[in-house]
Design a protein around this motif. Structure first.
Motif, PDB file in Angstrom:
ATOM      1  N   GLU A   1       3.040 -24.696  11.815  1.00  0.00           N
ATOM      2  CA  GLU A   1       1.640 -25.094  11.974  1.00  0.00           C
ATOM      3  C   GLU A   1       1.545 -26.284  12.919  1.00  0.00           C
ATOM      4  O   GLU A   1       2.248 -27.290  12.750  1.00  0.00           O
ATOM      5  CB  GLU A   1       1.047 -25.455  10.608  1.00  0.00           C
ATOM      6  CG  GLU A   1      -0.300 -26.165  10.634  1.00  0.00           C
ATOM      7  CD  GLU A   1      -1.383 -25.390  11.360  1.00  0.00           C
ATOM      8  OE1 GLU A   1      -2.102 -26.011  12.177  1.00  0.00           O
ATOM      9  OE2 GLU A   1      -1.506 -24.174  11.125  1.00  0.00           O
ATOM     10  N   ALA A   2       0.663 -26.182  13.927  1.00  0.00           N
ATOM     11  CA  ALA A   2       0.550 -27.235  14.941  1.00  0.00           C
ATOM     12  C   ALA A   2      -0.078 -28.515  14.400  1.00  0.00           C
ATOM     13  O   ALA A   2       0.242 -29.616  14.860  1.00  0.00           O
ATOM     14  CB  ALA A   2      -0.257 -26.720  16.126  1.00  0.00           C
ATOM     15  N   LYS A   3      -0.968 -28.403  13.433  1.00  0.00           N
ATOM     16  CA  LYS A   3      -1.692 -29.560  12.923  1.00  0.00           C
ATOM     17  C   LYS A   3      -0.871 -30.298  11.857  1.00  0.00           C
ATOM     18  O   LYS A   3       0.112 -29.783  11.346  1.00  0.00           O
ATOM     19  CB  LYS A   3      -3.041 -29.118  12.366  1.00  0.00           C
ATOM     20  CG  LYS A   3      -4.027 -28.679  13.433  1.00  0.00           C
ATOM     21  CD  LYS A   3      -4.390 -29.842  14.334  1.00  0.00           C
ATOM     22  CE  LYS A   3      -5.439 -29.482  15.368  1.00  0.00           C
ATOM     23  NZ  LYS A   3      -5.821 -30.635  16.195  1.00  0.00           N
ATOM     24  N   PRO A   4      -1.302 -31.511  11.477  1.00  0.00           N
ATOM     25  CA  PRO A   4      -0.547 -32.273  10.476  1.00  0.00           C
ATOM     26  C   PRO A   4      -0.605 -31.691   9.068  1.00  0.00           C
ATOM     27  O   PRO A   4       0.182 -32.078   8.206  1.00  0.00           O
ATOM     28  CB  PRO A   4      -1.219 -33.654  10.510  1.00  0.00           C
ATOM     29  CG  PRO A   4      -1.926 -33.719  11.818  1.00  0.00           C
ATOM     30  CD  PRO A   4      -2.344 -32.324  12.117  1.00  0.00           C
ATOM     31  N   SER A   5      -1.542 -30.795   8.810  1.00  0.00           N
ATOM     32  CA  SER A   5      -1.655 -30.162   7.501  1.00  0.00           C
ATOM     33  C   SER A   5      -2.116 -28.723   7.686  1.00  0.00           C
ATOM     34  O   SER A   5      -2.607 -28.348   8.749  1.00  0.00           O
ATOM     35  CB  SER A   5      -2.631 -30.930   6.602  1.00  0.00           C
ATOM     36  OG  SER A   5      -3.910 -31.014   7.209  1.00  0.00           O
ATOM     37  N   VAL A   6      -1.969 -27.922   6.648  1.00  0.00           N
ATOM     38  CA  VAL A   6      -2.242 -26.490   6.764  1.00  0.00           C
ATOM     39  C   VAL A   6      -3.697 -26.179   6.405  1.00  0.00           C
ATOM     40  O   VAL A   6      -4.381 -26.947   5.741  1.00  0.00           O
ATOM     41  CB  VAL A   6      -1.294 -25.667   5.854  1.00  0.00           C
ATOM     42  CG1 VAL A   6       0.151 -26.009   6.175  1.00  0.00           C
ATOM     43  CG2 VAL A   6      -1.587 -25.907   4.380  1.00  0.00           C
ATOM     44  N   ALA A   7      -4.146 -25.025   6.871  1.00  0.00           N
ATOM     45  CA  ALA A   7      -5.431 -24.424   6.458  1.00  0.00           C
ATOM     46  C   ALA A   7      -6.603 -25.383   6.585  1.00  0.00           C
ATOM     47  O   ALA A   7      -7.451 -25.465   5.694  1.00  0.00           O
ATOM     48  CB  ALA A   7      -5.315 -23.892   5.018  1.00  0.00           C
ATOM     49  N   ARG A   8      -6.686 -26.081   7.696  1.00  0.00           N
ATOM     50  CA  ARG A   8      -7.721 -27.106   7.850  1.00  0.00           C
ATOM     51  C   ARG A   8      -9.127 -26.506   7.921  1.00  0.00           C
ATOM     52  O   ARG A   8     -10.090 -27.054   7.376  1.00  0.00           O
ATOM     53  CB  ARG A   8      -7.427 -27.955   9.089  1.00  0.00           C
ATOM     54  CG  ARG A   8      -6.163 -28.795   8.921  1.00  0.00           C
ATOM     55  CD  ARG A   8      -5.614 -29.280  10.239  1.00  0.00           C
ATOM     56  NE  ARG A   8      -6.338 -30.430  10.772  1.00  0.00           N
ATOM     57  CZ  ARG A   8      -6.017 -31.693  10.547  1.00  0.00           C
ATOM     58  NH1 ARG A   8      -5.004 -31.993   9.765  1.00  0.00           N
ATOM     59  NH2 ARG A   8      -6.700 -32.679  11.105  1.00  0.00           N
ATOM     60  N   LYS A   9      -9.279 -25.386   8.606  1.00  0.00           N
ATOM     61  CA  LYS A   9     -10.592 -24.743   8.675  1.00  0.00           C
ATOM     62  C   LYS A   9     -10.990 -24.182   7.316  1.00  0.00           C
ATOM     63  O   LYS A   9     -12.159 -24.239   6.915  1.00  0.00           O
ATOM     64  CB  LYS A   9     -10.574 -23.636   9.737  1.00  0.00           C
ATOM     65  CG  LYS A   9     -11.934 -23.066  10.072  1.00  0.00           C
ATOM     66  CD  LYS A   9     -11.847 -22.100  11.249  1.00  0.00           C
ATOM     67  CE  LYS A   9     -13.202 -21.489  11.566  1.00  0.00           C
ATOM     68  NZ  LYS A   9     -13.129 -20.538  12.698  1.00  0.00           N
ATOM     69  N   PHE A  10     -10.022 -23.645   6.583  1.00  0.00           N
ATOM     70  CA  PHE A  10     -10.228 -23.143   5.226  1.00  0.00           C
ATOM     71  C   PHE A  10     -10.738 -24.272   4.327  1.00  0.00           C
ATOM     72  O   PHE A  10     -11.699 -24.104   3.569  1.00  0.00           O
ATOM     73  CB  PHE A  10      -8.885 -22.592   4.730  1.00  0.00           C
ATOM     74  CG  PHE A  10      -8.891 -22.002   3.348  1.00  0.00           C
ATOM     75  CD1 PHE A  10      -9.491 -20.782   3.097  1.00  0.00           C
ATOM     76  CD2 PHE A  10      -8.238 -22.649   2.316  1.00  0.00           C
ATOM     77  CE1 PHE A  10      -9.459 -20.224   1.825  1.00  0.00           C
ATOM     78  CE2 PHE A  10      -8.205 -22.105   1.049  1.00  0.00           C
ATOM     79  CZ  PHE A  10      -8.815 -20.881   0.797  1.00  0.00           C
ATOM     80  N   LEU A  11     -10.116 -25.433   4.421  1.00  0.00           N
ATOM     81  CA  LEU A  11     -10.539 -26.573   3.613  1.00  0.00           C
ATOM     82  C   LEU A  11     -11.911 -27.078   4.039  1.00  0.00           C
ATOM     83  O   LEU A  11     -12.725 -27.460   3.195  1.00  0.00           O
ATOM     84  CB  LEU A  11      -9.508 -27.691   3.720  1.00  0.00           C
ATOM     85  CG  LEU A  11      -8.160 -27.436   3.036  1.00  0.00           C
ATOM     86  CD1 LEU A  11      -7.152 -28.504   3.417  1.00  0.00           C
ATOM     87  CD2 LEU A  11      -8.330 -27.370   1.526  1.00  0.00           C
ATOM     88  N   MET A  12     -12.172 -27.083   5.341  1.00  0.00           N
ATOM     89  CA  MET A  12     -13.478 -27.521   5.831  1.00  0.00           C
ATOM     90  C   MET A  12     -14.582 -26.603   5.310  1.00  0.00           C
ATOM     91  O   MET A  12     -15.644 -27.059   4.880  1.00  0.00           O
ATOM     92  CB  MET A  12     -13.489 -27.545   7.358  1.00  0.00           C
ATOM     93  CG  MET A  12     -14.836 -27.925   7.967  1.00  0.00           C
ATOM     94  SD  MET A  12     -15.359 -29.597   7.542  1.00  0.00           S
ATOM     95  CE  MET A  12     -14.315 -30.544   8.651  1.00  0.00           C
ATOM     96  N   ALA A  13     -14.319 -25.281   5.336  1.00  0.00           N
ATOM     97  CA  ALA A  13     -15.305 -24.328   4.815  1.00  0.00           C
ATOM     98  C   ALA A  13     -15.577 -24.583   3.339  1.00  0.00           C
ATOM     99  O   ALA A  13     -16.699 -24.420   2.859  1.00  0.00           O
ATOM    100  CB  ALA A  13     -14.806 -22.902   5.025  1.00  0.00           C
ATOM    101  N   GLY A  14     -14.554 -25.012   2.613  1.00  0.00           N
ATOM    102  CA  GLY A  14     -14.706 -25.255   1.188  1.00  0.00           C
ATOM    103  C   GLY A  14     -15.479 -26.497   0.842  1.00  0.00           C
ATOM    104  O   GLY A  14     -15.874 -26.686  -0.315  1.00  0.00           O
ATOM    105  N   LYS A  15     -15.743 -27.355   1.816  1.00  0.00           N
ATOM    106  CA  LYS A  15     -16.490 -28.586   1.523  1.00  0.00           C
ATOM    107  C   LYS A  15     -17.912 -28.297   1.072  1.00  0.00           C
ATOM    108  O   LYS A  15     -18.502 -29.055   0.303  1.00  0.00           O
ATOM    109  CB  LYS A  15     -16.490 -29.512   2.740  1.00  0.00           C
ATOM    110  CG  LYS A  15     -15.176 -30.234   2.952  1.00  0.00           C
ATOM    111  CD  LYS A  15     -15.307 -31.346   3.973  1.00  0.00           C
ATOM    112  CE  LYS A  15     -14.028 -32.170   4.032  1.00  0.00           C
ATOM    113  NZ  LYS A  15     -14.136 -33.299   4.986  1.00  0.00           N
ATOM    114  N   SER A  16     -18.478 -27.214   1.586  1.00  0.00           N
ATOM    115  CA  SER A  16     -19.844 -26.857   1.185  1.00  0.00           C
ATOM    116  C   SER A  16     -19.838 -25.691   0.194  1.00  0.00           C
ATOM    117  O   SER A  16     -20.874 -25.091  -0.065  1.00  0.00           O
ATOM    118  CB  SER A  16     -20.672 -26.482   2.421  1.00  0.00           C
ATOM    119  OG  SER A  16     -20.068 -25.429   3.138  1.00  0.00           O
TER     120      SER A  16
END
Length: 399
Positions: free
Chosen positions: A34-49
């Protein structure tokens, strides 16, 4: 440095993690990069709402929401449909509920508890996840990765690419992988924004409506229609109702809003014909049609000068033309159309030009509206590619 693995999955979003789960379940040694510092960042962002996992509807209805890609995705989503998504999440300890519109959410609403349980399952299969490892193309047939410790080559029997589309670059989906496939003669359709808001140059009087919802409306563009909500923002219109028809808007179709979808045009005209007395025009609209202030403002914005004849005004209320400047920029879109073309892949989502390399998720050329459809297809295509990659490894071992 060179490492050897049975399989490598590049991209740790839902599609990549699902592919890794299938490969790990089959007993293979799997690395997820994974290129980013943590996994599934878009998945987590979607879960904020509120994490909308899927839409609880029969497959025959579900599949229609994938437009031109429906027949291509059909076997994948049939194998992992809305009921299967729910069973999978429940198997990870997530309690679910179904809202009045059929959308399915975890009771805790957040994505993080589900993700933690998922990563624990992958760890149990021996799947290893490395973050800040960015794909840099190919190196003599091996996967080249840029890592904090320097360049790394990965030799693997199967590779699953789950690199996302080209929206939300800050979360990892930046489309930077396209040149690596095009140099291998893989056909990739140009990316376009999907599930994006509309840009509108409002007149000054609309500033009072910024942030206000337009409830109970219907939107139509080309052959697409939607019942839902929209929000008047400083930059335009956004929300689920807009996202559902933006594919047609993107292709140039005119957009119309029905401000009173529960009333027929004749009934709207009849109510408008009632004596107005001393009531102002806006009060007459509010009393006779129960038209909310935000809807009345939209009518004034796009309908001026308003016709005084009741039938003509009724027609405008039922099909208000919306003038806009197109969709929001791609990096502000929830998802994208475009990506690896269907013709570049075999039935198992393996690249015809590069045997042993599979693709999944939003990097494929399909699109769907929000409401659980995006995530369902990402999970389904990830599972499909992971299963096909496991079968490929098994068949390679017997050769």
């Amino acid at each position: 440095m060179t490492e050897a693995w049975d399989a490598v999955v590049i991209g740790a979003g839902p599609a990549g993690l699902m592919a890794a789960e299938e490969l790990g379940r089959a007993g293979y040694r799997v690395l997820v990069a994974e290129a980013k510092p943590s996994v599934a960042r878009k998945f987590l962002m979607a879960g904020k709402s509120g994490l909308n996992l899927t839409k609880d509807e029969p497959f025959a209805q579900l599949i229609t929401r994938y437009g031109d890609a429906a027949d291509w995705l059909a076997p994948m989503i049939r194998a992992f449909d809305a009921q299967a998504v729910q069973a999978w999440a429940q198997g990870l300890g997530s309690e679910l509920f179904t809202g009045s519109t059929g959308r399915v959410f975890p009771k805790v609403m957040k994505a993080s508890p589900l993700l933690r349980a998922w990563l624990e399952r992958l760890d149990g299969y021996g799947v290893q996840v490395r973050t800040r490892w960015r794909w840099a193309g190919w190196d003599a047939g091996a996967v080249a990765l840029e890592t904090p410790g320097g360049p790394v080559r990965i030799e693997a029997g199967a590779i699953v690419l789950a690199l996302g589309g080209a929206s939300w670059a800050r979360l990892g989906a930046d489309g930077a992988w396209v040149p690596f496939l095009e140099e291998q003669a893989v056909e990739v359709a140009n990316f376009k924004p999907a599930n994006a808001g509309l840009l509108v140059d409002w007149s000054k009087h609309m500033s009072q409506q910024f942030g206000q919802p337009l409830k109970g409306i219907a939107l139509r563009a080309g052959g697409l229609s939607s019942r839902g909500e929209a929000v008047i923002s400083q930059r335009g219109l956004e929300g689920g109702g807009v996202y559902s028809i933006c594919a047609a808007v993107r292709e140039g179709a005119a957009l119309h809003v029905d401000l009173l979808p529960d009333l027929k045009e004749a009934e709207v005209a009849r109510r408008l014909s009632r004596p107005r007395g001393k009531a102002s025009f806006s009060n007459h609209l509010r009393k006779s049609l129960k038209l909310a202030p935000a809807a009345a403002a939209l009518l004034q914005e796009f309908g001026r000068p308003l016709p005084q004849e009741p039938l003509a005004l009724a027609g405008l209320l039922k099909a208000l033309p919306v003038a806009h400047a197109g969709l929001r920029p791609m990096d502000e879109a929830i998802s994208t159309a475009g990506g690896v073309c269907r013709e570049a892949l075999d039935g198992g989502l393996m690249l015809k030009q590069i045997p042993g390399v599979f693709c999944a998720g939003e990097m494929l050329d399909w699109e769907a509206p929000t409401g659980g459809y995006l995530l369902t297809a990402c999970l389904a295509t990830g599972r499909w590619a992971g299963t096909a990659a496991a079968d490929y490894l098994a068949s390679s071992a017997t050769r």
